[in-house]
Design a protein around this motif. Structure first.
Motif, PDB file in Angstrom:
ATOM      1  N   ILE A  87      22.321   7.186  -1.048  1.00 25.42           N
ATOM      2  CA  ILE A  87      21.534   6.795   0.120  1.00 25.42           C
ATOM      3  C   ILE A  87      20.161   6.373  -0.360  1.00 25.42           C
ATOM      4  CG2 ILE A  87      20.557   7.558   2.315  1.00 25.42           C
ATOM      5  CD1 ILE A  87      22.808   9.589   2.503  1.00 25.42           C
ATOM      6  N   LYS A  88      19.827   5.161  -0.134  1.00 21.53           N
ATOM      7  CA  LYS A  88      18.535   4.654  -0.564  1.00 21.53           C
ATOM      8  C   LYS A  88      17.454   5.135   0.392  1.00 21.53           C
ATOM      9  CE  LYS A  88      20.304   0.456  -2.758  1.00 21.53           C
ATOM     10  NZ  LYS A  88      20.216  -1.020  -2.802  1.00 21.53           N
ATOM     11  N   PRO A  89      16.347   5.683  -0.144  1.00 21.78           N
ATOM     12  CA  PRO A  89      15.258   6.124   0.730  1.00 21.78           C
ATOM     13  C   PRO A  89      14.618   4.938   1.419  1.00 21.78           C
ATOM     14  CG  PRO A  89      14.555   6.148  -1.559  1.00 21.78           C
ATOM     15  CD  PRO A  89      16.033   5.850  -1.558  1.00 21.78           C
ATOM     16  N   PRO A  90      14.036   5.177   2.587  1.00 19.21           N
ATOM     17  CA  PRO A  90      13.382   4.065   3.282  1.00 19.21           C
ATOM     18  C   PRO A  90      12.250   3.509   2.444  1.00 19.21           C
ATOM     19  CG  PRO A  90      12.761   6.181   4.242  1.00 19.21           C
ATOM     20  CD  PRO A  90      13.879   6.444   3.291  1.00 19.21           C
ATOM     21  N   PRO A  91      12.068   2.219   2.475  1.00 20.89           N
ATOM     22  CA  PRO A  91      11.017   1.616   1.647  1.00 20.89           C
ATOM     23  C   PRO A  91       9.644   2.130   2.034  1.00 20.89           C
ATOM     24  CG  PRO A  91      11.834   0.046   3.273  1.00 20.89           C
ATOM     25  CD  PRO A  91      12.746   1.234   3.328  1.00 20.89           C
ATOM     26  N   SER A  92       8.848   2.443   1.037  1.00 18.94           N
ATOM     27  CA  SER A  92       7.491   2.917   1.279  1.00 18.94           C
ATOM     28  C   SER A  92       6.618   1.746   1.691  1.00 18.94           C
ATOM     29  CB  SER A  92       6.927   3.566   0.013  1.00 18.94           C
ATOM     30  OG  SER A  92       5.551   3.804   0.153  1.00 18.94           O
ATOM     31  N   PRO A  93       5.647   1.986   2.576  1.00 22.01           N
ATOM     32  CA  PRO A  93       4.757   0.892   2.957  1.00 22.01           C
ATOM     33  C   PRO A  93       3.941   0.377   1.786  1.00 22.01           C
ATOM     34  CG  PRO A  93       3.955   3.002   3.785  1.00 22.01           C
ATOM     35  CD  PRO A  93       5.351   3.221   3.286  1.00 22.01           C
ATOM     36  N   LEU A  94       3.925   1.146   0.672  1.00 20.62           N
ATOM     37  CA  LEU A  94       3.179   0.709  -0.498  1.00 20.62           C
ATOM     38  C   LEU A  94       4.096   0.176  -1.580  1.00 20.62           C
ATOM     39  CD1 LEU A  94       0.702   3.703  -0.727  1.00 20.62           C
ATOM     40  CD2 LEU A  94       0.410   1.529   0.441  1.00 20.62           C
ATOM     41  N   GLY A  95       5.365  -0.073  -1.224  1.00 16.31           N
ATOM     42  CA  GLY A  95       6.336  -0.483  -2.221  1.00 16.31           C
ATOM     43  C   GLY A  95       6.183  -1.921  -2.671  1.00 16.31           C
ATOM     44  N   LYS A  96       5.429  -2.726  -1.943  1.00 16.51           N
ATOM     45  CA  LYS A  96       5.276  -4.120  -2.316  1.00 16.51           C
ATOM     46  C   LYS A  96       4.424  -4.245  -3.570  1.00 16.51           C
ATOM     47  CE  LYS A  96       5.657  -5.799   2.449  1.00 16.51           C
ATOM     48  NZ  LYS A  96       5.004  -6.584   3.512  1.00 16.51           N
ATOM     49  N   LYS A  97       4.776  -5.235  -4.367  1.00 16.85           N
ATOM     50  CA  LYS A  97       4.052  -5.468  -5.608  1.00 16.85           C
ATOM     51  C   LYS A  97       2.608  -5.839  -5.305  1.00 16.85           C
ATOM     52  CE  LYS A  97       4.336  -8.031  -9.932  1.00 16.85           C
ATOM     53  NZ  LYS A  97       5.083  -9.056 -10.693  1.00 16.85           N
ATOM     54  N   GLY A  98       1.688  -5.157  -5.983  1.00 17.59           N
ATOM     55  CA  GLY A  98       0.276  -5.452  -5.808  1.00 17.59           C
ATOM     56  C   GLY A  98      -0.362  -4.742  -4.632  1.00 17.59           C
ATOM     57  N   ALA A  99       0.415  -3.904  -3.892  1.00 16.89           N
ATOM     58  CA  ALA A  99      -0.148  -3.196  -2.745  1.00 16.89           C
ATOM     59  C   ALA A  99      -1.126  -2.134  -3.213  1.00 16.89           C
ATOM     60  CB  ALA A  99       0.972  -2.557  -1.927  1.00 16.89           C
ATOM     61  N   ILE A 100      -2.203  -1.957  -2.459  1.00 12.97           N
ATOM     62  CA  ILE A 100      -3.231  -0.978  -2.800  1.00 12.97           C
ATOM     63  C   ILE A 100      -2.904   0.332  -2.088  1.00 12.97           C
ATOM     64  CG2 ILE A 100      -5.694  -0.459  -2.700  1.00 12.97           C
ATOM     65  CD1 ILE A 100      -6.193  -3.477  -2.624  1.00 12.97           C
ATOM     66  N   PRO A 101      -2.905   1.453  -2.791  1.00 20.56           N
ATOM     67  CA  PRO A 101      -2.567   2.728  -2.151  1.00 20.56           C
ATOM     68  C   PRO A 101      -3.583   3.115  -1.088  1.00 20.56           C
ATOM     69  CG  PRO A 101      -3.457   3.096  -4.348  1.00 20.56           C
ATOM     70  CD  PRO A 101      -3.234   1.620  -4.215  1.00 20.56           C
ATOM     71  N   ASN A 102      -3.126   3.922  -0.135  1.00 20.84           N
ATOM     72  CA  ASN A 102      -4.011   4.395   0.925  1.00 20.84           C
ATOM     73  C   ASN A 102      -5.143   5.233   0.334  1.00 20.84           C
ATOM     74  OD1 ASN A 102      -1.787   3.347   2.190  1.00 20.84           O
ATOM     75  ND2 ASN A 102      -1.640   4.950   3.736  1.00 20.84           N
ATOM     76  N   ALA A 103      -6.330   5.066   0.894  1.00 15.80           N
ATOM     77  CA  ALA A 103      -7.487   5.831   0.419  1.00 15.80           C
ATOM     78  C   ALA A 103      -7.447   7.235   1.007  1.00 15.80           C
ATOM     79  CB  ALA A 103      -8.777   5.123   0.818  1.00 15.80           C
ATOM     80  N   THR A 104      -7.712   8.225   0.175  1.00 13.98           N
ATOM     81  CA  THR A 104      -7.746   9.611   0.633  1.00 13.98           C
ATOM     82  C   THR A 104      -8.811  10.371  -0.149  1.00 13.98           C
ATOM     83  OG1 THR A 104      -6.453  11.649   0.934  1.00 13.98           O
ATOM     84  CG2 THR A 104      -5.948  10.307  -0.997  1.00 13.98           C
ATOM     85  N   ILE A 105      -9.430  11.352   0.493  1.00 15.61           N
ATOM     86  CA  ILE A 105     -10.433  12.194  -0.151  1.00 15.61           C
ATOM     87  C   ILE A 105     -10.216  13.629   0.313  1.00 15.61           C
ATOM     88  CG2 ILE A 105     -12.151  10.337  -0.294  1.00 15.61           C
ATOM     89  CD1 ILE A 105     -13.560  11.620   2.118  1.00 15.61           C
ATOM     90  N   SER A 106     -10.954  14.555  -0.277  1.00 18.65           N
ATOM     91  CA  SER A 106     -10.925  15.950   0.155  1.00 18.65           C
ATOM     92  C   SER A 106     -12.213  16.256   0.910  1.00 18.65           C
ATOM     93  CB  SER A 106     -10.794  16.882  -1.051  1.00 18.65           C
ATOM     94  OG  SER A 106     -11.946  16.803  -1.869  1.00 18.65           O
ATOM     95  N   THR A 107     -12.215  17.337   1.660  1.00 15.49           N
ATOM     96  CA  THR A 107     -13.421  17.709   2.411  1.00 15.49           C
ATOM     97  C   THR A 107     -14.578  18.045   1.471  1.00 15.49           C
ATOM     98  OG1 THR A 107     -12.564  19.978   2.530  1.00 15.49           O
ATOM     99  CG2 THR A 107     -12.153  18.555   4.417  1.00 15.49           C
ATOM    100  N   ALA A 108     -14.261  18.413   0.217  1.00 19.11           N
ATOM    101  CA  ALA A 108     -15.324  18.724  -0.742  1.00 19.11           C
ATOM    102  C   ALA A 108     -16.147  17.489  -1.091  1.00 19.11           C
ATOM    103  CB  ALA A 108     -14.720  19.324  -2.007  1.00 19.11           C
TER     104      ALA A 108
END
Length: 289
Positions: A87-108
């Protein structure tokens, strides 16, 4: 008469003495011969009486039980289980070539976050947690299980999970909800240094409207949550879902952290004008102290 008796007595005594003399001679001869014989003949040792040893009982060896040979089992042919289909997992929204990953930070990484109230901290923590799940922008979705959310769906999901009651689902309804609670702060100036932002606090909801609205009531189309200033750059930050906004000057999409700038800056790839920032509002029922 007496002379006869004497004569007989003498004869008897003579005979007796002769007989005794002969016997003594024989005894002496036999004694000497025996001694001489014993001198040359080695006497036989007297056999000693030996004690018979008690014979130890011979151990009885019990016969070993007969080993019955077990007949070899006949191998049973069993069907080999077939592997389940891949069973192939659903494609990630970042799976496209050259896609930039979502920005994330910590509360620190947020300046002064240690002084936030527990209620505000909970809202921001839940929002930042969603930015780590690689969620894309998905219209009409408020569920991260669908692998994407829209802006008002993000606000609805976070506030509802934090226990805020009666949170509307639609962006315009969220604007009306804050206006009715009397916590809305309008912003007319389109500058980041406007005094109209002085009352802005972490946890407030941010509102954008379409630039085509001709009525006096803004047509709100997008909402996000303000989280504070970056500790390193002092840039205001917000969290939510967007089709295209910047983080540290780089265009990002999906659920993530973005720079909060109220100037009308549209994407170069978009021919449509950017939405207009109209104000912010404190979440009804949320303790900000």
């Amino acid at each position: 008469m007496k002379s006869k008796l004497r004569y007989v007595l003498v004869i008897a005594m003579t005979v007796a003495m002769s007989t005794a003399l002969v016997r003594g001679t024989q005894e002496q001869g036999e004694s000497f011969g025996d001694k001489l014989k014993n001198f040359f003949v080695r006497p036989k040792p007297t056999p000693k009486h030996r004690k018979k040893k008690k014979a130890s009982p011979t151990p009885t060896i019990s016969p070993l039980p007969a080993v019955t040979s077990t007949p070899a089992e006949t191998p049973v042919s069993r069907p080999t289980p077939s592997r389940p289909p891949m069973i192939k997992p659903p494609p990630s929204p970042l799976g496209k070539k050259g896609a930039i990953p979502n920005a994330t930070i910590s509360t620190a990484e947020i300046s002064g976050s240690e002084s936030y109230s527990p209620e505000v901290q909970k809202v921001i923590d839940l929002g930042l947690n969603l930015t780590t799940q690689n969620l894309g922008y998905k219209i009409n979705s408020a569920d991260p299980a669908g692998r994407g959310m829209d802006s008002s769906g993000f606000v609805y999901h976070v506030l509802s999970r934090c226990g805020i009651k009666d949170v509307p689902r639609d962006a315009r309804e969220q604007y009306v909800w804050v206006r009715k609670a009397g916590t809305f702060e309008a912003v007319l100036a389109q500058r980041d240094d406007s005094f109209e932002l002085d009352a802005l606090k972490p946890g407030d909801v941010l509102f954008w409207a379409t630039p085509y609205s001709v009525s006096r009531e803004p047509d709100v189309i997008q909402t996000m949550i303000y989280i504070g200033r970056d500790k390193a750059t002092n840039q205001r930050l917000m969290v939510g879902a967007s089709e295209g906004r910047t983080y540290k000057g780089q265009m990002r999409k999906g659920v993530g952290v973005f720079d909060f700038k109220i100037g009308r800056t549209a994407s170069k790839a978009s021919k449509e004008p950017a939405a207009v920032f109209v104000g912010y509002g404190h979440i009804p029922g949320l303790d900000r102290k």
